[in-house]
Design a protein around this motif. Structure first.
Motif, mmCIF file in Angstrom:
data_model
loop_
_atom_site.group_PDB
_atom_site.id
_atom_site.type_symbol
_atom_site.label_atom_id
_atom_site.label_comp_id
_atom_site.label_asym_id
_atom_site.label_seq_id
_atom_site.Cartn_x
_atom_site.Cartn_y
_atom_site.Cartn_z
ATOM 1 N N ASP A 98 4.595 3.811 -32.718
ATOM 2 C CA ASP A 98 3.857 4.808 -31.943
ATOM 3 C C ASP A 98 4.410 6.210 -32.155
ATOM 4 O OD1 ASP A 98 2.193 2.876 -30.938
ATOM 5 O OD2 ASP A 98 3.240 2.661 -29.031
ATOM 6 N N PHE A 99 5.742 6.335 -32.256
ATOM 7 C CA PHE A 99 6.346 7.648 -32.490
ATOM 8 C C PHE A 99 5.866 8.231 -33.819
ATOM 9 C CE2 PHE A 99 9.625 10.217 -34.516
ATOM 10 C CZ PHE A 99 9.864 11.175 -33.551
ATOM 11 N N LEU A 100 5.795 7.399 -34.839
ATOM 12 C CA LEU A 100 5.351 7.860 -36.150
ATOM 13 C C LEU A 100 3.899 8.315 -36.102
ATOM 14 C CD1 LEU A 100 7.078 5.082 -38.262
ATOM 15 C CD2 LEU A 100 7.667 7.519 -38.305
ATOM 16 N N ILE A 101 3.052 7.582 -35.372
ATOM 17 C CA ILE A 101 1.654 7.999 -35.214
ATOM 18 C C ILE A 101 1.589 9.367 -34.544
ATOM 19 C CG2 ILE A 101 -0.483 7.557 -33.947
ATOM 20 C CD1 ILE A 101 -0.085 4.608 -34.416
ATOM 21 N N ALA A 102 2.324 9.511 -33.432
ATOM 22 C CA ALA A 102 2.266 10.746 -32.652
ATOM 23 C C ALA A 102 2.751 11.949 -33.440
ATOM 24 C CB ALA A 102 3.091 10.596 -31.374
ATOM 25 N N ASN A 103 3.612 11.709 -34.445
ATOM 26 C CA ASN A 103 4.156 12.823 -35.222
ATOM 27 C C ASN A 103 3.485 12.997 -36.583
ATOM 28 O OD1 ASN A 103 6.735 14.246 -33.967
ATOM 29 N ND2 ASN A 103 6.683 12.112 -33.265
ATOM 30 N N GLY A 104 2.353 12.306 -36.773
ATOM 31 C CA GLY A 104 1.542 12.575 -37.945
ATOM 32 C C GLY A 104 1.950 11.870 -39.215
ATOM 33 N N CYS A 105 2.840 10.874 -39.128
ATOM 34 C CA CYS A 105 3.152 10.083 -40.316
ATOM 35 C C CYS A 105 1.882 9.324 -40.722
ATOM 36 C CB CYS A 105 4.288 9.106 -40.027
ATOM 37 S SG CYS A 105 4.917 8.247 -41.486
ATOM 38 N N GLU A 106 1.701 9.127 -42.001
ATOM 39 C CA GLU A 106 0.409 8.604 -42.472
ATOM 40 C C GLU A 106 0.394 7.119 -42.799
ATOM 41 O OE1 GLU A 106 -1.647 12.118 -44.814
ATOM 42 O OE2 GLU A 106 0.530 12.202 -44.985
ATOM 43 N N GLU A 107 1.514 6.570 -43.266
ATOM 44 C CA GLU A 107 1.555 5.149 -43.579
ATOM 45 C C GLU A 107 2.904 4.586 -43.160
ATOM 46 O OE1 GLU A 107 0.712 4.581 -47.719
ATOM 47 O OE2 GLU A 107 -1.246 5.562 -47.619
ATOM 48 N N ALA A 108 2.963 3.251 -42.968
ATOM 49 C CA ALA A 108 4.209 2.634 -42.521
ATOM 50 C C ALA A 108 4.310 1.210 -43.044
ATOM 51 C CB ALA A 108 4.284 2.641 -40.999
ATOM 52 N N GLN A 109 5.546 0.758 -43.207
ATOM 53 C CA GLN A 109 5.835 -0.634 -43.533
ATOM 54 C C GLN A 109 7.136 -1.015 -42.860
ATOM 55 O OE1 GLN A 109 6.395 0.500 -47.902
ATOM 56 N NE2 GLN A 109 7.875 -1.180 -47.761
ATOM 57 N N GLY A 110 7.359 -2.289 -42.654
ATOM 58 C CA GLY A 110 8.583 -2.741 -42.000
ATOM 59 C C GLY A 110 8.386 -4.111 -41.393
ATOM 60 N N PHE A 111 9.484 -4.717 -40.929
ATOM 61 C CA PHE A 111 9.434 -6.079 -40.415
ATOM 62 C C PHE A 111 8.542 -6.212 -39.194
ATOM 63 C CE2 PHE A 111 13.820 -7.438 -42.287
ATOM 64 C CZ PHE A 111 13.259 -7.384 -43.557
ATOM 65 N N TRP A 112 8.412 -5.149 -38.369
ATOM 66 C CA TRP A 112 7.538 -5.247 -37.197
ATOM 67 C C TRP A 112 6.079 -5.427 -37.622
ATOM 68 C CZ3 TRP A 112 3.539 -2.298 -34.987
ATOM 69 C CH2 TRP A 112 3.195 -2.650 -33.674
ATOM 70 N N ILE A 113 5.733 -4.872 -38.785
ATOM 71 C CA ILE A 113 4.382 -5.022 -39.320
ATOM 72 C C ILE A 113 4.263 -6.342 -40.071
ATOM 73 C CG2 ILE A 113 2.689 -4.052 -40.943
ATOM 74 C CD1 ILE A 113 3.992 -1.277 -40.301
ATOM 75 N N ALA A 114 5.134 -6.560 -41.039
ATOM 76 C CA ALA A 114 5.145 -7.808 -41.793
ATOM 77 C C ALA A 114 6.327 -7.812 -42.739
ATOM 78 C CB ALA A 114 3.842 -7.984 -42.593
ATOM 79 N N ARG A 115 6.881 -8.986 -42.966
ATOM 80 C CA ARG A 115 7.943 -9.142 -43.951
ATOM 81 C C ARG A 115 7.337 -9.306 -45.349
ATOM 82 N NH1 ARG A 115 13.073 -10.460 -42.009
ATOM 83 N NH2 ARG A 115 13.183 -10.504 -39.724
#
Length: 383
Positions: free
Chosen positions: A218-235
């Motif tokens: 959520d912090f990344l969304i609020a600060n305008g980051c555009e894409e994300a990856q990581g274990f919370w999303i998927a390994r």
């Protein structure tokens, strides 16, 4: 070990796992990073344990080419699952210095087996910054082929803004360690925010690695980051599991909130450029105008900083009345600013209706509309 590596190349023991990447604008899967593993039949060996040995033994090029062929084949097979997915893979400076990456990708593009949007190339910040002159040519060739190049592990090396701006990167991937420590280190949190802002200023996409909590997401969304990856999303997962992951329904949040905030900053930046132009043109001194003006300030509105968002990814909000209300004032303020700039460049006074007072009134109105859209998006309406 060299014999074992040669056998692994010959027998296809190097396999790729795919870690999904999510668009933070809408929560959709946009692709994956291909991560290599060595499965020798007895155990799965981490790349940290064999890549340095492969490089020292002169076999890294052969491994890279074998993996590139795997990624190309995976990209082709994914077209039947969904269009618009991009697979990225990491390469070493020696691969780029030898021009083998752009040459092999050029062959695949020429054959029609893949398109430019199917494949992305990653190289770590520390690797590229210590080998700038040897990798620059291949990076430029890749850009010429339409292949996006991503700087991986950004935040761990020693990039200068000047050096970074001269290299053809399309995206900055924020180092997973920095992202993970956001929750416990205020300094790391500020590094992430500054990195997202730097990517925005350089017209690059920001991608966060190491997302391991809903709060970080959520912090990344609020600060305008555009894409994300990581274990919370998927390994990382096999290609077949990734195919199923893409096809399955997900409830990852997506929002334009951070993009709208960046639009606010871009609008203020636009005004600042006009103020600088007015100041530097006093007494007919116009020589400095070219150097202080942002390239996106003049010209077509869609090429300006705020226009690039509104007429680009912002269109996802087209059903919202608050979004549609922005267009006419945006066109108006951009046209007024251009009129002012043209007059200053020609050595004239600001034309009627294009004074700083006029522009301030238009900017204030547009800011009010952007803030109204922000307030709507805070409600997390899934529209």
């Amino acid at each position: 070990m060299r014999v074992a590596l040669e056998r692994a190349i010959r027998d296809g023991e190097f396999v790729l796992h795919y870690q999904p990447k999510i668009s933070l604008a809408d929560g959709e899967v946009v692709g994956a990073e291909a991560l290599v593993r060595w499965n020798d039949g007895a155990e799965v060996v981490s790349p940290d344990d064999f890549l340095p040995l492969a490089e020292a033994s002169g076999l890294l090029h052969a491994i890279t080419l074998a993996l590139l062929d795997q990624v190309v084949a995976a990209a082709v097979s994914l077209r039947t699952t969904r269009s618009g997915l991009a697979l990225s893979m990491n390469v070493a400076p020696d691969d780029l210095a030898a021009n083998i990456i752009s040459a092999r990708i050029g062959e695949r593009l020429a054959s029609g087996s893949i398109g430019p949007g199917d494949l992305e190339i990653e190289i770590t910040e520390s690797a590229v910054m210590s080998n700038v002159e040897t990798v620059r040519d291949d990076l430029e060739r890749l850009r010429g082929l339409g292949i996006k190049v991503l700087m991986d592990d950004f935040g761990t090396g020693y990039s200068s803004i000047d050096r970074l701006s001269q290299l053809p990167f399309a995206s900055l991937k924020l180092d997973q360690g920095v992202v993970r420590r956001m929750g416990t280190s205020r300094r790391n949190l500020e590094v992430v925010k500054a990195s997202i802002s730097m990517a925005r200023e350089l017209r690059m996409t920001s991608v966060a690695e190491g997302v391991e909590s809903a709060g970080a997401y959520d912090f990344l969304i609020a600060n305008g980051c555009e894409e994300a990856q990581g274990f919370w999303i998927a390994r990382p997962m096999s290609l077949e599991d990734f195919r199923a992951f893409v096809a399955a329904p997900h409830d990852f949040a997506g929002s334009q909130l951070g993009r709208v905030h960046h639009a606010v900053l871009n609008l203020l930046h636009f005004r600042k450029c006009l103020v600088d132009a007015l100041f530097c043109s006093r007494g007919g001194r116009t020589a400095a105008l070219d150097s202080i003006m942002d390239p996106g300030t003049g010209g077509d509105v869609a090429d300006s900083r705020i226009g690039a968002w509104y007429f680009g990814s912002g269109r996802r909000l087209a059903r919202r009345a608050a979004y549609r209300a922005i267009e006419t004032p945006l066109l108006h303020v951009h046209e007024t600013g251009n009129r002012l700039l043209e007059a200053l460049v020609e050595g004239h006074s600001p034309p009627a209706g294009a004074s700083l007072v006029d522009i301030d009134a238009q900017v204030t109105h547009l800011l009010t509309l952007l803030h109204a859209l922000e307030r709507e998006l805070i409600d997390f309406d899934p529209d």
